[in-house]
Enzyme design. Sequence first.
Site, PDB file in Angstrom:
ATOM      1  N   GLY A 192      -0.253  -5.325   0.168  1.00  0.00           N
ATOM      2  CA  GLY A 192      -1.580  -5.152  -0.587  1.00  0.00           C
ATOM      3  C   GLY A 192      -1.009  -5.707  -2.118  1.00  0.00           C
ATOM      4  O   GLY A 192      -2.004  -6.674  -2.675  1.00  0.00           O
ATOM      5  N   ALA A 219       0.751  -1.352   0.019  1.00  0.00           N
ATOM      6  CA  ALA A 219      -0.035  -0.033  -0.040  1.00  0.00           C
ATOM      7  C   ALA A 219       0.976   1.215  -0.084  1.00  0.00           C
ATOM      8  O   ALA A 219       2.040   1.301   0.246  1.00  0.00           O
ATOM      9  CB  ALA A 219      -0.837  -0.034   1.079  1.00  0.00           C
ATOM     10  N   GLU A 249      -1.667  -9.410  -1.482  1.00  0.00           N
ATOM     11  CA  GLU A 249      -3.059  -9.893  -1.516  1.00  0.00           C
ATOM     12  C   GLU A 249      -3.757  -9.747  -2.751  1.00  0.00           C
ATOM     13  O   GLU A 249      -4.757 -10.328  -3.046  1.00  0.00           O
ATOM     14  CB  GLU A 249      -3.715  -8.735  -0.517  1.00  0.00           C
ATOM     15  CG  GLU A 249      -3.271  -9.145   0.944  1.00  0.00           C
ATOM     16  CD  GLU A 249      -3.441  -7.981   1.826  1.00  0.00           C
ATOM     17  OE1 GLU A 249      -4.471  -8.225   2.772  1.00  0.00           O
ATOM     18  OE2 GLU A 249      -3.110  -6.748   1.683  1.00  0.00           O
ATOM     19  N   GLU A 275       3.243  -6.538   7.234  1.00  0.00           N
ATOM     20  CA  GLU A 275       2.622  -5.469   7.841  1.00  0.00           C
ATOM     21  C   GLU A 275       2.849  -5.490   9.192  1.00  0.00           C
ATOM     22  O   GLU A 275       2.672  -4.349   9.849  1.00  0.00           O
ATOM     23  CB  GLU A 275       1.097  -5.854   7.743  1.00  0.00           C
ATOM     24  CG  GLU A 275       0.482  -5.505   6.118  1.00  0.00           C
ATOM     25  CD  GLU A 275       0.410  -6.855   5.234  1.00  0.00           C
ATOM     26  OE1 GLU A 275      -0.058  -6.494   4.143  1.00  0.00           O
ATOM     27  OE2 GLU A 275       1.180  -7.499   5.800  1.00  0.00           O
TER      28      GLU A 275
END
Length: 261
Positions: free
Chosen positions: A112, A67, A115, A135
């Site tokens: 992300g 992200a 993901e 994270e």
Amino acid sequence: MPDSKNILSEEKLGILYLTINRETKLNALNFATLTEIREIFTEVSDNKDIKAVIITGSGEKAFIAGADISEIADLNELNARKFAENGQEIFSMIENCHKPVIAVVNGFALGGGCELAMACHMRVAVASAKFGQPEVNLGIIPGYGGTQRLTYLIGRGKANELMMTGDMIGADEAKALGLVNHVLPTKEDAMAKAEEIIKKIMSKAPLAIGMIVDCVNSVFVPDEDGYQTEANSFARCVKSGDYKEGTSAFLEKRKPVFKGA
């Protein structure tokens, strides 16, 4: 396709090629890029000319390196929940798409990015690719479905290890764990492999492909009877013209011509 500032799109022979195009930011996912992904997959679902999607990242260093930290540094509990739910909803659009979606992972797939890759139906990686959910290094956890999909794909023990340590793994280990379908030496080779797989899928019955997506995804829905979903989907296929075409072609010893209906 909708106008996009952060995603390059090109359609060739029914395949939509999407390139996350923020190379100077290692293709990090910001809010604008997520909105563009939502808009694109809304279009993909409705566009009969698009038969499949390949997603990759610009440059050689990163697929998506996570992200955009500058946008999430000031989250509070309320908007953090909305932030996670928004990402989960967008990635579910990819996962539930009735057209095959393959991620060509050309470098770092972290946070992300990992993901998003896991939300795709398959993953083809360059040998130098790296995967991880780091994270915890920021004091948070994956929020776009990573805790769920990583566990489904590689098992509880290894998923716990990777998420708790924040460690990255290479493409070969990712393949051995079941996170990646194929590993190729270069991005060009990986793209060619993804195209090979998609072209084979595109020769099959589109309705049946969509039903396979529904049935496979039902495995991971706690309140859904996957066997009943399978039976219902099987019945829908038998109602279709593609079923009649497929069985007739088999008996007549010719290649079927499927129309997706």
